[in-house]
Write an enzyme that holds these catalytic residues in place. Structure first.
Site, PDB file in Angstrom:
ATOM      1  N   CYS A 106       0.824  -1.224   0.000  1.00 23.27           N
ATOM      2  CA  CYS A 106       0.000   0.000   0.000  1.00 23.27           C
ATOM      3  C   CYS A 106       0.856   1.271   0.000  1.00 23.27           C
ATOM      4  CB  CYS A 106      -0.936  -0.001   1.195  1.00 23.27           C
ATOM      5  SG  CYS A 106      -1.906  -1.496   1.322  1.00 23.27           S
ATOM      6  N   HIS A 149      -3.372   7.069   2.682  1.00 26.38           N
ATOM      7  CA  HIS A 149      -3.790   5.737   2.221  1.00 26.38           C
ATOM      8  C   HIS A 149      -5.139   5.388   2.842  1.00 26.38           C
ATOM      9  CE1 HIS A 149      -4.039   1.590   1.360  1.00 26.38           C
ATOM     10  NE2 HIS A 149      -3.681   1.170   2.566  1.00 26.38           N
ATOM     11  N   ASN A 182     -10.190  -0.511   0.363  1.00 25.41           N
ATOM     12  CA  ASN A 182      -8.730  -0.331   0.340  1.00 25.41           C
ATOM     13  C   ASN A 182      -8.192  -0.879  -0.987  1.00 25.41           C
ATOM     14  OD1 ASN A 182      -5.976  -0.594   0.630  1.00 25.41           O
ATOM     15  ND2 ASN A 182      -6.055  -1.470   2.693  1.00 25.41           N
TER      16      ASN A 182
HETATM   17  N1  ACO Z   1     -18.185  -9.086  10.042  1.00 27.83           N
HETATM   18  C1  ACO Z   1     -18.617  -9.405  11.279  1.00 27.83           C
HETATM   19  N2  ACO Z   1     -17.805  -9.753  12.277  1.00 27.83           N
HETATM   20  C2  ACO Z   1     -16.470  -9.771  12.011  1.00 27.83           C
HETATM   21  C3  ACO Z   1     -15.963  -9.461  10.758  1.00 27.83           C
HETATM   22  C4  ACO Z   1     -16.860  -9.107   9.746  1.00 27.83           C
HETATM   23  N3  ACO Z   1     -16.480  -8.789   8.498  1.00 27.83           N
HETATM   24  N4  ACO Z   1     -14.609  -9.560  10.802  1.00 27.83           N
HETATM   25  C5  ACO Z   1     -14.291  -9.930  12.056  1.00 27.83           C
HETATM   26  N5  ACO Z   1     -15.430 -10.057  12.783  1.00 27.83           N
HETATM   27  C6  ACO Z   1     -15.548 -10.442  14.165  1.00 27.83           C
HETATM   28  C7  ACO Z   1     -14.391 -11.248  14.681  1.00 27.83           C
HETATM   29  O1  ACO Z   1     -14.530 -12.611  14.372  1.00 27.83           O
HETATM   30  C8  ACO Z   1     -14.479 -10.983  16.165  1.00 27.83           C
HETATM   31  O2  ACO Z   1     -15.473 -11.810  16.702  1.00 27.83           O
HETATM   32  P1  ACO Z   1     -15.291 -12.470  18.164  1.00 27.83           P
HETATM   33  O3  ACO Z   1     -15.190 -11.288  19.093  1.00 27.83           O
HETATM   34  O4  ACO Z   1     -16.522 -13.258  18.302  1.00 27.83           O
HETATM   35  O5  ACO Z   1     -14.032 -13.240  18.078  1.00 27.83           O
HETATM   36  C9  ACO Z   1     -14.997  -9.542  16.238  1.00 27.83           C
HETATM   37  O6  ACO Z   1     -15.587  -9.265  14.965  1.00 27.83           O
HETATM   38  C10 ACO Z   1     -13.934  -8.536  16.520  1.00 27.83           C
HETATM   39  O7  ACO Z   1     -12.829  -8.796  15.651  1.00 27.83           O
HETATM   40  P2  ACO Z   1     -11.559  -7.891  15.648  1.00 27.83           P
HETATM   41  O8  ACO Z   1     -10.577  -8.426  14.665  1.00 27.83           O
HETATM   42  O9  ACO Z   1     -11.121  -7.675  17.057  1.00 27.83           O
HETATM   43  O10 ACO Z   1     -12.191  -6.539  15.095  1.00 27.83           O
HETATM   44  P3  ACO Z   1     -11.535  -5.124  15.063  1.00 27.83           P
HETATM   45  O11 ACO Z   1     -12.367  -4.198  15.834  1.00 27.83           O
HETATM   46  O12 ACO Z   1     -10.071  -5.169  15.342  1.00 27.83           O
HETATM   47  O13 ACO Z   1     -11.727  -4.744  13.541  1.00 27.83           O
HETATM   48  C11 ACO Z   1     -10.446  -4.600  11.524  1.00 27.83           C
HETATM   49  C12 ACO Z   1     -11.110  -5.522  12.523  1.00 27.83           C
HETATM   50  C13 ACO Z   1     -11.530  -3.765  10.860  1.00 27.83           C
HETATM   51  C14 ACO Z   1      -9.738  -5.433  10.470  1.00 27.83           C
HETATM   52  C15 ACO Z   1      -9.454  -3.699  12.275  1.00 27.83           C
HETATM   53  O14 ACO Z   1      -8.580  -4.454  13.053  1.00 27.83           O
HETATM   54  C16 ACO Z   1      -8.657  -2.863  11.356  1.00 27.83           C
HETATM   55  O15 ACO Z   1      -9.162  -1.987  10.709  1.00 27.83           O
HETATM   56  N6  ACO Z   1      -7.338  -3.062  11.292  1.00 27.83           N
HETATM   57  C17 ACO Z   1      -6.489  -2.333  10.391  1.00 27.83           C
HETATM   58  C18 ACO Z   1      -6.140  -3.209   9.324  1.00 27.83           C
HETATM   59  C19 ACO Z   1      -6.319  -2.585   7.989  1.00 27.83           C
HETATM   60  O16 ACO Z   1      -6.859  -1.541   7.791  1.00 27.83           O
HETATM   61  N7  ACO Z   1      -5.858  -3.324   7.051  1.00 27.83           N
HETATM   62  C20 ACO Z   1      -5.989  -2.913   5.735  1.00 27.83           C
HETATM   63  C21 ACO Z   1      -4.967  -3.582   4.978  1.00 27.83           C
HETATM   64  S1  ACO Z   1      -3.445  -3.140   5.443  1.00 27.83           S
HETATM   65  C22 ACO Z   1      -2.980  -1.917   4.572  1.00 27.83           C
HETATM   66  O17 ACO Z   1      -3.690  -1.323   3.849  1.00 27.83           O
HETATM   67  C23 ACO Z   1      -1.642  -1.577   4.727  1.00 27.83           C
END
Ligand code: ACO
Length: 342
Positions: A111, A269, A299
């Site tokens: 990215c 980004h 993204n």
């Molecule tokens: N729909 C519903 N529930 C979901 C989903 C979904 N799509 N995805 C995960 N969950 C659930 C999980 O299973 C978990 O359930 P549990 O509590 O029963 O185990 C719960 O939601 C919470 O999961 P987390 O992973 O803790 O959720 P979080 O609040 O951290 O959000 C996310 C996840 C959105 C990916 C966040 O961590 C994030 O934005 N991270 C940044 C990563 C990013 O932006 N990456 C992009 C690519 S990297 C780049 O561009 C460089």
């Protein structure tokens, strides 16, 4: 010498996939995706590949710059999802565009790729090696996303953006071999175009965001190589982004002798709306200065910064003299930033 972005272009596939569409294939909901990421929909390839998107974005950037493909001397394609191992995506673009005088190669920094490619273009131009460079960020992540993994598949989309970067003799900002920012002395007064750039990497953190291309060892084990899928530790990426982005932006401005108040937009980004909000909070600025289009595209990896820049350009939001910070982070882990006076 002034090294400026003379034109921008972008392209995203026409096929729209909404959050409701995804709720039909994995256990998720529009409410969950929107509230955690800010994404409502994304564009997904209907058959067009990374190079095809890059060509369309490049044609628009060349038209916007009023330049012919034959005038380009170097094509840099930032991508982590090329259509082939070889030839490079950049060579495919060079052929399609008919950029017969251009050398061409790919740059892989996920990215952050567009910022790494922009930095490379800047360096070639300032050294006097080339004058006109086509810089592209394009990714087709839909082909490496595991569409049964709800934790990652909701985040990404396909898209491309491009910029024609060109060096003009004269003007403030020094001559060939003289960057606008001299070590420790800030930016040359009155300089415009690309003023300063930063790149960085932390290979130890590679495993938090990765995608194996093919498993190895098939000759000895007799196993058929399988394509890998994108895997991510979302919370680690989140923590890295909200700490590293403000640090990099502050370093960029400090080394340039500029203040955040002078910057009109932070073109960041588009990974997650909440990441951008946290960056705004840490920098103590309003979200009005951080334009976002993640709700419409998700993204798009290396495509995200140039796609957003092109939208701002076409909407007439960038005026001559505006100070912009472009910044991104990605797999590697990597990060990059650029200070530009439009
Ligand atoms: N729909 C519903 N529930 C979901 C989903 C979904 N799509 N995805 C995960 N969950 C659930 C999980 O299973 C978990 O359930 P549990 O509590 O029963 O185990 C719960 O939601 C919470 O999961 P987390 O992973 O803790 O959720 P979080 O609040 O951290 O959000 C996310 C996840 C959105 C990916 C966040 O961590 C994030 O934005 N991270 C940044 C990563 C990013 O932006 N990456 C992009 C690519 S990297 C780049 O561009 C460089």
């Amino acid at each position: 010498m002034r090294i400026k972005i003379a034109g921008t272009g972008s392209y995203a596939p026409e096929h729209v996939v909404t959050n409701e569409d995804l709720a039909g294939i994995v256990d998720t909901s529009d409410e969950w995706i929107k509230s955690r990421t800010g994404i409502s929909q994304r564009r997904i390839s209907d058959g067009i590949g990374t190079s095809g998107m890059a060509v369309k974005a490049s044609e628009r950037a060349l038209a916007n710059a009023g330049m012919k493909a034959e005038e380009i001397q170097l094509i840099l394609l930032a991508t982590s999802t090329p259509d082939c191992h070889f030839p490079s995506g950049a060579c495919q673009v060079q052929g399609e565009l008919g950029a017969v005088h251009a050398a061409a190669y790919d740059i892989s920094a996920a990215c952050s790729g567009f910022l790494f490619a922009l930095n490379t273009a800047y360096s070639f131009i300032i050294s006097g090696f080339y004058r006109n460079v086509l810089v592209i960020g394009a990714d087709c992540l839909s082909k490496v996303v595991d569409w049964s993994d709800r934790s990652t598949c909701v985040l990404f989309g396909d898209g491309a953006g491009a910029a024609v970067v060109t060096g003009e003799a004269g003007g403030q900002g020094g001559d060939f071999g003289k960057p606008c920012v001299e070590q420790g002395s800030g930016c040359v007064p009155g300089a415009s175009g690309i003023l300063h750039m930063i790149m960085g990497a932390d290979g130890w953190k590679g495993p938090v965001l990765s995608c194996e291309s093919r498993t190895v060892g098939n000759f000895l084990t007799g196993t058929k190589p399988e394509m890998g899928y994108l895997s991510m530790d979302g919370q680690e990426v989140f923590k890295f982004a909200v700490k590293k982005m403000p640090e990099v932006i502050e370093q960029l401005l400090e080394e340039s002798g500029m203040k955040l108040e002078q910057v009109k937009y932070l073109v960041l980004h588009q990974a997650n709306y909440r990441i951008s909000e946290s960056i705004a909070k840490r920098l103590k600025i309003s979200m009005e200065r951080i334009p976002m289009n993640i709700s419409r595209y998700g993204n798009t990896s290396a495509g995200s910064v140039p796609l957003l820049l092109d939208e701002l350009n076409r909407e007439g939001k960038l005026k001559e003299g505006d100070l912009l910070v472009l910044a991104g982070f990605g797999a590697g882990l990597t990060w990059g930033a650029a200070l530009i006076r439009w």
